[in-house]
Design an enzyme around this catalytic site. Structure first.
Site, short mmCIF file in Angstrom:
data_model
loop_
_atom_site.label_atom_id
_atom_site.label_comp_id
_atom_site.label_asym_id
_atom_site.label_seq_id
_atom_site.Cartn_x
_atom_site.Cartn_y
_atom_site.Cartn_z
CE LYS A 119 12.42 1.80 13.19
NZ LYS A 119 11.42 2.58 12.40
CD GLN B 86 17.27 4.00 7.54
OE1 GLN B 86 16.99 4.97 6.84
NE2 GLN B 86 17.46 4.11 8.84
CE LYS C 117 21.21 6.46 8.07
NZ LYS C 117 20.31 7.57 7.75
CE LYS D 32 13.96 7.49 4.37
NZ LYS D 32 14.73 7.88 5.58
N GLY E 28 9.23 8.44 10.48
CA GLY E 28 9.10 9.69 9.72
C GLY E 28 10.34 10.00 8.90
CG ASP E 29 13.09 11.00 5.52
OD1 ASP E 29 14.14 10.79 6.14
OD2 ASP E 29 13.09 11.53 4.39
CB THR F 171 17.98 12.57 13.73
OG1 THR F 171 17.03 11.52 13.74
CG2 THR F 171 18.87 12.44 12.51
CG ASN G 248 13.04 15.67 13.69
OD1 ASN G 248 14.05 15.00 13.68
ND2 ASN G 248 12.20 15.67 14.71
P1 NDP Z 1 11.90 17.92 7.74
O1 NDP Z 1 10.85 17.78 6.72
O2 NDP Z 1 11.52 18.05 9.17
O3 NDP Z 1 12.83 19.18 7.38
C1 NDP Z 1 13.49 19.29 6.16
C2 NDP Z 1 14.16 20.64 6.12
O4 NDP Z 1 14.95 20.72 4.93
C3 NDP Z 1 13.18 21.81 6.05
O5 NDP Z 1 13.77 22.95 6.61
C4 NDP Z 1 12.99 21.98 4.53
O6 NDP Z 1 12.57 23.30 4.16
C5 NDP Z 1 14.40 21.72 4.05
N1 NDP Z 1 14.41 21.17 2.70
C6 NDP Z 1 13.77 20.07 2.26
N2 NDP Z 1 14.00 19.88 0.94
C7 NDP Z 1 14.81 20.90 0.56
C8 NDP Z 1 15.40 21.27 -0.67
N3 NDP Z 1 15.21 20.55 -1.78
N4 NDP Z 1 16.18 22.40 -0.70
C9 NDP Z 1 16.38 23.13 0.42
N5 NDP Z 1 15.83 22.83 1.62
C10 NDP Z 1 15.07 21.74 1.67
O7 NDP Z 1 12.89 16.67 7.52
P2 NDP Z 1 13.92 16.03 8.53
O8 NDP Z 1 14.57 17.10 9.33
O9 NDP Z 1 13.26 14.90 9.20
O10 NDP Z 1 14.99 15.38 7.52
C11 NDP Z 1 16.08 16.15 6.99
C12 NDP Z 1 17.12 15.20 6.43
O11 NDP Z 1 17.57 14.31 7.47
C13 NDP Z 1 16.65 14.28 5.30
O12 NDP Z 1 17.75 14.03 4.43
C14 NDP Z 1 16.28 13.00 6.05
O13 NDP Z 1 16.33 11.87 5.20
C15 NDP Z 1 17.39 12.96 7.07
N6 NDP Z 1 17.11 12.15 8.24
C16 NDP Z 1 16.04 12.40 9.06
C17 NDP Z 1 15.85 11.63 10.21
C18 NDP Z 1 14.78 11.96 11.19
O14 NDP Z 1 14.80 11.35 12.27
N7 NDP Z 1 13.88 12.87 10.91
C19 NDP Z 1 16.70 10.48 10.50
C20 NDP Z 1 17.84 10.34 9.62
C21 NDP Z 1 17.99 11.14 8.53
P3 NDP Z 1 10.97 23.63 4.04
O15 NDP Z 1 10.46 23.78 5.45
O16 NDP Z 1 10.94 24.90 3.26
O17 NDP Z 1 10.36 22.47 3.32
#
Ligand code: NDP
Length: 447
Positions: free
Chosen positions: A92, A113, A116, A128, A167-168, A211, A242
């Site tokens: 997962k 993961q 976690k 992943k 998703g991610d 999350t 997200n």
């Molecule tokens: P999203 O794609 O929804 O959002 C990512 C955010 O981070 C956006 O604001 C993006 O900006 C910014 N971002 C991405 N890459 C960079 C970078 N290199 N430098 C600066 N800003 C950056 O992703 P999520 O919110 O889903 O995921 C965010 C983190 O949380 C990741 O590490 C993910 O692995 C982790 N995570 C997510 C889960 C989930 O349920 N979604 C669960 C557990 C962990 P922009 O819009 O400009 O691209």
């Protein structure tokens, strides 16, 4: 051999077998630092090569993904799925679409993961996947054709009892819809192969929120345990995706003052605090319109700092919710100097290794991602349960489950991580996550 030599030997073997995979080395090092001494002091876990086996994925699948863009050009990307360990349940873990995706990043994420998912208490192994495909700037049709091609290959390796992606970064409701639809078409089965699905086709309530909400519940538990409260605290959030959006939403609901958010173009600093109305604009900008966060300034007063992260701003709590290694050594020093009391990792591995040491030395409460952001996969686990039972649970029931799971994760960290005057949440999370997986692996013998 003493503990230091043991660690050096383990890491040199890992680096030899996985050259140039620096994110993977970093993630394994962080766990090995706590787990090797734990194994050393528990005869039951000795001589079973448990950490060596856990850091060698069960399998890594890589494949070509061809699709046709809107101008009729043939495009080729690379897709991967890393199935790290399924000792305690089907694989997962999310799927990431971003041009930075490579095997080092996916191996680190799949390894993390595994721990976690174990911490959630639910029966889920760790995986992943993803691609270097970047959905930014692509039309819906292009994203759909890419997702369909990606799943045409990946469908051979996933299924409700085998491997359940979610998703991610770069993979939200739109991408999950396209991938689930193609999976259904290829297999002629409506099964719970994905989580994060739309409510109309087997999704769970509060999965989107889980999350970010979970990270704030973790923070609440940490503050409570240290006789502090969240209300009135100034919070620095990075990201506006997200995780960041729903972390901000829950923090605001609980009376905290969120003063920064960011995206890959820079960060906004709103001294008055981002309230529910302002957050609604950020949701609209980032989720619906896929615009830049700087457009916030067209409607509300704030400062925008291009190409910077928000860690210069004085605040009580940092919630990094964007991406890996976004808190550098200097950022960590600055946060401590500015009086930051707690860092809760919404993103995966957002703090560099030395940064974590700086937080520990500064007695800053630090929740590592494998504990802090486990709420997302926990509700994914609940989505799998609902799909198996062909039921949908109410929002109230799911919120209560999520709160309870985060509370239990907090308590496991405290019970395995309490040192003299400090709760070492990283050690607590590593040890608690390890025990369940290790016990299952021992039960299976040598496989
Ligand atoms: P999203 O794609 O929804 O959002 C990512 C955010 O981070 C956006 O604001 C993006 O900006 C910014 N971002 C991405 N890459 C960079 C970078 N290199 N430098 C600066 N800003 C950056 O992703 P999520 O919110 O889903 O995921 C965010 C983190 O949380 C990741 O590490 C993910 O692995 C982790 N995570 C997510 C889960 C989930 O349920 N979604 C669960 C557990 C962990 P922009 O819009 O400009 O691209």
């Amino acid at each position: 051999m003493n503990a230091k030599q043991n660690m050096a030997q383990f890491m040199s073997g890992l680096k030899r077998r996985n050259p140039s995979e620096k994110e993977f080395h970093q993630a394994v090092h962080e766990v090995a630092f706590d787990i090797l001494p734990y194994i050393e002091s528990n005869p039951k876990y000795q001589n079973a090569l448990l950490l060596e086996r856990l850091s060698e994925p069960d399998r890594v699948i890589s494949f070509r993904v061809c699709w046709v863009d809107d101008d009729g050009n043939i495009r080729a990307n690379r897709g991967h799925r890393v199935q790290n360990n399924n000792a305690i349940g089907p694989y997962k873990g999310g799927i990431r679409f971003h041009n930075s995706v490579n095997l080092s990043i996916l191996k680190f994420l799949a390894f993390e993961q595994t721990f976690k998912n174990s911490l959630t208490g639910l029966p889920m192994g760790g995986a992943k996947g993803g691609s270097d495909f970047n959905p930014k700037g692509k039309s819906d049709g292009e994203v759909m054709r890419f997702c369909q091609s990606f799943i045409t290959e990946l469908s051979r390796y996933i299924g409700p009892d085998t491997d359940v992606p979610a998703g991610d970064i770069g993979v939200g409701a739109r991408e999950i819809g396209y991938m689930f639809g193609q999976m259904k078409r290829l297999t002629n089965k409506f099964s719970g192969t994905f989580t994060g699905k739309g409510i109309e086709y087997g999704g769970s309530l509060i999965r989107n929120e889980a999350t970010g909400y979970g990270a704030v519940y973790m923070l609440e538990n940490m503050l409570l345990h240290h006789k502090q409260e969240l209300e009135g605290k100034r919070i620095l959030i990075s990201g506006s995706g997200n995780v960041a959006i729903y972390a901000a939403e829950k923090a605001i609901q609980l009376g905290a003052k969120v003063i920064t958010m960011s995206d890959s173009s820079g960060y906004i600093h709103d001294k008055e605090g981002i309230n529910a109305e302002k957050l609604a604009l950020i949701k609209d900008l980032k989720v619906k319109r896929r615009a830049r966060i700087s457009e916030y300034l067209n409607t509300f007063n704030a400062e925008f700092y291009a190409d910077q992260r928000p860690w210069h701003v004085p605040g009580d709590i940092a919630l990094p919710c964007a991406t890996q290694n976004e808190i550098s050594i200097d950022d960590a020093k600055l946060l401590v100097k500015n009086g930051c009391k707690a860092v809760v990792e919404g993103a995966n591995m957002p703090t560099v290794k030395e940064g974590i040491d700086i937080f520990k030395e500064g007695q800053v409460l630090f929740a590592p991602s494998k504990a802090a952001n486990a709420g997302g996969v926990a509700v994914s686990g609940l989505e799998m349960s609902q799909n198996s039972a062909r039921l949908s649970w109410s929002e109230h029931d799911l919120q209560e489950h999520l709160k309870k799971i985060m509370h239990n994760i907090h308590d496991k960290c405290v019970s395995h991580g309490t040192e003299k005057n400090y709760v070492n949440y990283s050690r607590g999370a590593n040890v608690a996550g390890f025990i369940k997986v290790a016990d299952a692996m021992l039960a299976y013998g040598v496989i």
